[in-house]
Design an enzyme around this catalytic site. Structure first.
Site, PDB file in Angstrom:
ATOM      1  N   HIS A 121      29.974  40.975  52.827  1.00 52.85           N
ATOM      2  CA  HIS A 121      31.101  41.837  53.162  1.00 52.85           C
ATOM      3  C   HIS A 121      30.733  42.872  54.204  1.00 52.85           C
ATOM      4  CE1 HIS A 121      33.902  44.818  51.891  1.00 52.85           C
ATOM      5  NE2 HIS A 121      34.529  44.238  51.009  1.00 52.85           N
ATOM      6  N   ASP A 198      24.055  42.803  47.049  1.00 52.16           N
ATOM      7  CA  ASP A 198      25.388  43.212  46.809  1.00 52.16           C
ATOM      8  C   ASP A 198      26.226  42.410  45.437  1.00 52.16           C
ATOM      9  OD1 ASP A 198      28.185  43.594  46.567  1.00 52.16           O
ATOM     10  OD2 ASP A 198      28.544  42.937  48.615  1.00 52.16           O
ATOM     11  N   GLN A 201      30.640  40.762  43.398  1.00 48.03           N
ATOM     12  CA  GLN A 201      31.336  39.724  43.151  1.00 48.03           C
ATOM     13  C   GLN A 201      30.397  38.867  41.801  1.00 48.03           C
ATOM     14  OE1 GLN A 201      34.353  39.368  43.771  1.00 48.03           O
ATOM     15  NE2 GLN A 201      34.587  40.556  45.349  1.00 48.03           N
ATOM     16  N   LYS A 224      35.883  46.168  39.641  1.00 47.39           N
ATOM     17  CA  LYS A 224      36.049  44.679  39.703  1.00 47.39           C
ATOM     18  C   LYS A 224      35.832  43.918  38.272  1.00 47.39           C
ATOM     19  CE  LYS A 224      35.012  44.494  44.512  1.00 47.39           C
ATOM     20  NZ  LYS A 224      36.125  43.939  45.116  1.00 47.39           N
ATOM     21  N   CYS A 364      37.358  41.653  54.672  1.00 43.68           N
ATOM     22  CA  CYS A 364      36.227  42.295  54.987  1.00 43.68           C
ATOM     23  C   CYS A 364      34.962  41.532  55.465  1.00 43.68           C
ATOM     24  CB  CYS A 364      35.863  43.484  54.004  1.00 43.68           C
ATOM     25  SG  CYS A 364      37.190  44.460  53.704  1.00 43.68           S
TER      26      CYS A 364
END
Length: 409
Positions: A121, A198, A201, A224, A364
């Site tokens: 991302h 990251d 997700q 999220k 993104c």
């Protein structure tokens, strides 16, 4: 999982869009919020709204307990070694920028390497571009396999003795690929590099144990994972955080302020300048309670079943191309696709007329789009409140959209 009970806790799902029952398949962008989270935020503002830490009155104490209690819940949720390793931020983007700005610029120099993947991302790409520009370090990319996965042999070849930082997504927001973080961390550490992950997700969908993964930094967002917008988390190993300078300065993060110099508070507060997102932290704590009551393993299994079903249903539609692994065991709750001859934005618009919310665009991840040779893609993403009936509606909607645009053009 009792789907009827779970869905009943999300009031937003009980509505019609364009005369059709809402089918929300955009949780990778932001998840919906259960009543317990909504009510926890409302309760704070109704009953004990106050600033934290400095007040000695009853409301201030209660607000501080709620705010710092949320930090303890996060620590347990990701199994951090101590609460000092849990820093609140505005979200994943801010968390990654803290590491890039404070650690990356201080510890990288000309000739050093920063290793990332093509599936990152922008939030885990642009900060490292900036570090490379400022320090003279070189940005390197791990090759991407045809199925959208990473090969550990390629990881070992890309990470060298000159590599100082490896920045990698845990789960791709486009391909859905679940990367082997523990193994990549081992390779990075063997070469003397730190690993920055990251987890935007991943943390909402699978059980994350930062000590077991042996990551140095891990970032994720509240919104999220059923929590409020405006707050996220940066986990960092204590010894690394102690070496880092704050990136924002002002109230809350200071120890002593003199005319020409100042000293900082201890961890984690030296990275939390200004009045924090108090209501949001309390809401995040409530979201963690909600997720843990259902069980992260149960959520992961439910999403696996949904992804497996979605891959099957979409693969049966002629003209649909799916990007990323076709093995559900290698994917998070994301299925990204295109329909031959139909722009993803048109697909999204057509589905919206059927009450189905998906996302379309470059997500993104423009460098990944170039690798895939696509200008944009359509993405359906799933969470604990989705059902196979939602996927049936998606498949039916795609067939209708395909037929409509075939007749138009």
């Amino acid at each position: 999982m009792d789907m009827k009970n779970i869905r009943s806790q999300f009031p937003i799902l009980d509505q019609e869009v364009n005369g059709r029952p809402l089918v929300y398949l955009d949780s990778a962008a932001t998840s919906q919020k259960p009543l317990s989270v909504i009510e926890s935020v409302e309760r704070y503002y109704r009953e004990y709204n106050s600033n934290v830490h400095r007040g000695v009155h009853t409301l201030g104490t209660k607000a501080t307990d709620g705010f710092e209690g949320a930090r303890d819940k996060v620590r347990k949720f990701i199994n951090a070694a101590s609460r000092e390793e849990v820093i609140f931020s505005r979200g994943t983007t801010t968390s990654l920028n803290i590491v890039a700005t404070s650690y990356g610029r201080a510890f990288c120099k000309e000739g050093d390497e920063i290793v990332i993947s093509y599936m990152e991302h922008h939030s885990n790409l642009i900060p490292w571009q900036q570090v490379a520009k400022v320090t003279g370090a070189t940005l390197k990319y791990i090759p991407l396999q045809k199925d959208g996965t990473l090969n550990l042999e390629d990881v070992e070849k890309t990470i060298t003795d000159r590599t100082k930082i490896v920045a990698i997504t845990h789960v791709s927001n486009v391909l859905g690929t679940i990367n082997p973080i523990r193994e990549i961390a081992k390779i990075a550490h063997a070469k003397g590099a730190v690993i920055v992950v990251d987890g935007a997700q991943a943390a909402p969908h699978i059980k994350v144990d930062v000590q077991d993964l042996d990551v140095d930094f891990y970032a994720f967002s509240s919104h999220k994972m059923c929590g409020p917008t405006g707050i996220g988390v940066l986990y960092g190993k204590k010894d690394l955080l102690e070496q880092m300078e704050p990136v924002e300065f002002g109230g809350e993060m200071i120890d002593f302020v003199n005319l020409y110099d100042s000293t900082w508070k201890e961890l984690p507060w030296k990275f939390e300048a200004g009045t924090p997102s108090i209501a949001q932290a309390i809401g995040l704590g409530a979201a963690i309670d909600f997720l843990e009551e259902i069980g992260m393993d149960n959520i992961h299994q439910h999403e696996y079943d949904l992804v497996e079903y979605a891959l099957k249903k979409l693969s049966e539609i002629e003209g649909v191309t799916i990007f990323g692994p076709l093995d559900a065991s290698k994917k998070g709750g994301v299925v990204t696709f295109n329909i031959d001859g139909v722009h993803p934005h048109d697909v999204s618009t057509a589905l919206d007329m059927e009450g189905i919310a998906i996302r379309a665009g470059h997500h993104c991840a423009q460098p990944l789009m170039k690798v895939l040779n696509q200008t944009a893609t359509a993405r359906a993403s799933f969470y604990l409140y989705n059902t196979k009936e939602d996927i049936d509606a998606l498949a039916d909607g795609l067939v209708k959209a395909k037929e409509f645009f075939s007749n138009v053009f």
